[in-house]
Design a protein around this motif. Structure first.
Motif, mmCIF file in Angstrom:
data_model
loop_
_atom_site.group_PDB
_atom_site.id
_atom_site.type_symbol
_atom_site.label_atom_id
_atom_site.label_comp_id
_atom_site.label_asym_id
_atom_site.label_seq_id
_atom_site.Cartn_x
_atom_site.Cartn_y
_atom_site.Cartn_z
ATOM 1 N N ASN A 188 0.821 -1.216 0.000
ATOM 2 C CA ASN A 188 0.000 0.000 0.000
ATOM 3 C C ASN A 188 0.851 1.260 0.000
ATOM 4 O O ASN A 188 0.530 2.244 -0.650
ATOM 5 N N PHE A 189 1.915 1.217 0.770
ATOM 6 C CA PHE A 189 2.766 2.393 0.925
ATOM 7 C C PHE A 189 3.431 2.757 -0.402
ATOM 8 O O PHE A 189 3.367 3.908 -0.851
ATOM 9 N N GLN A 192 1.121 3.988 -3.579
ATOM 10 C CA GLN A 192 0.527 5.324 -3.694
ATOM 11 C C GLN A 192 1.567 6.428 -3.832
ATOM 12 O O GLN A 192 1.199 7.595 -3.893
ATOM 13 N N VAL A 197 -5.168 7.784 -7.207
ATOM 14 C CA VAL A 197 -6.035 6.667 -6.819
ATOM 15 C C VAL A 197 -6.780 6.121 -8.027
ATOM 16 O O VAL A 197 -7.053 4.914 -8.112
ATOM 17 N N SER A 198 -7.087 6.986 -8.993
ATOM 18 C CA SER A 198 -7.804 6.494 -10.179
ATOM 19 C C SER A 198 -6.902 5.554 -10.987
ATOM 20 O O SER A 198 -7.363 4.522 -11.490
ATOM 21 N N LEU A 200 -4.407 3.808 -9.726
ATOM 22 C CA LEU A 200 -4.248 2.604 -8.906
ATOM 23 C C LEU A 200 -5.431 1.655 -9.111
ATOM 24 O O LEU A 200 -5.244 0.452 -9.308
ATOM 25 N N MET A 201 -6.633 2.211 -9.096
ATOM 26 C CA MET A 201 -7.823 1.374 -9.230
ATOM 27 C C MET A 201 -7.987 0.837 -10.655
ATOM 28 O O MET A 201 -8.547 -0.226 -10.873
ATOM 29 N N GLN A 206 -6.123 -5.278 -6.193
ATOM 30 C CA GLN A 206 -5.714 -5.462 -4.802
ATOM 31 C C GLN A 206 -5.672 -6.946 -4.478
ATOM 32 O O GLN A 206 -6.569 -7.707 -4.842
ATOM 33 N N TRP A 213 -0.869 -4.468 -4.018
ATOM 34 C CA TRP A 213 -1.543 -4.184 -5.286
ATOM 35 C C TRP A 213 -0.717 -4.782 -6.422
ATOM 36 O O TRP A 213 0.482 -4.543 -6.520
#
Lengths: 332, 122
Positions: A188-189, A192, A197-198, A200-201, A206, A213
């Motif tokens: 997670n660290f 990001q 975030v967009s 990442l998603m 996940q 991720w």
């Protein structure tokens, strides 16, 4: 101390004489193997580095610092020892879109390329061709080439990129870094750092435990990963007319005598109007290596091949830019 | 004039750490311990941005987000979740409710810089 677990001990208890050998060995291997400057090592950081080096012996994970000392005191350092030292020192993490301006500039160039070029595969320059070749030459744990892949995927959503190609090559000296880059798995660290975030998603899944991720295969499959030492000639499969080479945040640890040669070699791999991406703090080195100064370079660490001329002190004479440049560099 | 940032978190340690980072980035920083305090602050003097925890007493971050977005003054505030709710479903829920960005704790200066840059705050 023989047989002690290097992962739990906090003090090596080496004599000053032994520490001297270890420091000398580490410095020598770093310089000869990768052109890197060994950082100043106080006792604590020497011990930390030794643990990292011990952990780098893949087939012998319980190698102790004392065995390492035996290697260091030997007349010649064997290949296993050399590789372990380099791995122990080189493994580093980075961030997505690190040096954001370079990515913005690349995106702008790609958009210009797509919007101004007809549906043609004819290749004449980095700005007008339909094929763009990019090499992330010191990609560490893979965030840089993945950022390039994300940039291209995002562009494909915004523009009609049919007929256009974007080839990404990614290399690092460290085999551990390349393995991590190929896996594309980040906690997670790390996930990001630099990534919206967009993105990442959109481009990562996940893992079930929620702590990691995984980059999607559509990204990973668009990157050709390989292990490579920048001191050596690039592999034959790497195109000789690259449009972009990314090596930011790389040369601060290189030995000063080597950097100019490496940058000159990289410049010889660029197309006539290709771009070399360094750190802004590398500007002085780039100037010494033959790039001329312009505002873009000064501000963002971007150097155009169009501003490059081979310096006399490297070639020994002035000569035109052609394929013989690489051969001259091999000899210098 | 410095941009203002409201840090909303029931943990004092997080508020102090965030304040230190944000002041270093040039923000004028205010803080609140829960969503209700944050809502009152935003209606009275809307900040440029809010760094928002999710799980808090009195009013949680998600409820604050929905309420402040329903207020006229709340529409222009950049709101960045900063939470231990790290599962993908929570991320989707937070973004759907109107967050501009999402930080998964733990965080550091690099993450703050990256996310604030994403939404044009720095």
């Amino acid at each position: 101390m023989s047989g002690a677990d290097p992962g739990t001990s906090s003090d090596a208890n080496f004599s000053e004489h032994e520490k001297f050998y270890l420091r000398q060995a580490l410095t020598s291997v770093m310089k000869e193997g990768a052109g890197l400057r060994a950082p100043p090592l106080d006792d604590a950081s020497l011990w930390a580095r030794l643990l990292a080096v011990c952990a780098s012996f893949r087939d012998r994970p319980l190698l102790t610092p004392q065995e390492l000392l035996a290697h260091a005191q030997g007349e010649r350092y064997n290949e296993e020892f050399r590789q372990a030292v380099l791995e122990g020192f080189l493994s580093r993490n980075t961030a997505f879109f690190h040096g954001r301006e370079a990515f913005r500039f690349l995106q702008k160039k790609l958009q210009q390329n797509i919007q101004t070029s007809p549906q043609s595969t004819q290749r004449d320059s980095a700005t007008s061709s339909r094929s763009t070749k990019v090499w992330s030459a010191a990609c560490a744990s893979g965030q840089e080439p993945l950022s390039l892949a994300i940039l291209w995927h995002n562009l494909q959503k915004q523009e009609d990129t049919s007929g256009a190609e974007f080839e990404i090559y990614a290399s690092d000296l460290s085999s551990r870094s390349i393995e991590k880059a190929k896996r594309g798995l980040y906690n997670n660290f790390d996930a990001q750092h630099g990534l919206s975030v967009s993105s990442l998603m959109s481009y990562f899944d996940q893992q079930a435990d929620g702590g990691f991720w995984q980059a999607k295969n559509s990204l990973l499959n668009s990157i050709k990963f390989f292990q490579h030492n920048l001191l050596h000639s690039p592999p034959s499969f790497l195109p000789r007319e690259l449009d972009w080479i990314f090596v930011p945040h790389t040369f601060d640890r290189f030995d000063a005598n080597v950097v100019e040669r490496v940058i000159t070699r990289l410049a010889s791999l660029l197309s006539s109007d290709g771009w070399l991406v360094l750190s802004p703090c590398d500007a002085e080195i780039a100037l010494r290596a033959g790039f001329s100064e312009d505002d873009v370079a000064r501000e963002h660490g971007l150097f155009s091949r169009a501003t490059f001329s081979y310096p006399d002190r490297i070639s020994g004479k002035s000569f035109a830019l052609d394929n013989s440049a690489s051969a001259v560099l091999e000899e210098s | 004039m410095a941009k203002t940032c409201l840090v909303v978190d029931d943990s004092k340690i997080v508020r102090v750490m965030a304040r230190k980072i944000l002041e270093g980035l040039g923000f004028e920083v205010f803080d609140a311990e829960n969503g209700q305090e944050a809502l009152d602050f935003c209606i009275k003097s809307p900040p440029a941005c809010v760094l928002l925890d999710w799980n808090m007493p009195v009013m949680n971050g998600l409820d604050f987000l929905k309420k402040v977005r329903s207020e006229a003054v709340g529409k222009g505030i950049k709101i960045i979740f900063c939470t231990t709710q790290t599962d993908a479903e929570s991320v989707k829920q937070g973004m759907s409710a109107g967050a501009d960005e999402y930080i998964m704790k733990p965080f550091d200066e690099g993450v703050i810089k990256s996310k604030f840059s994403e939404v044009g705050l720095i």
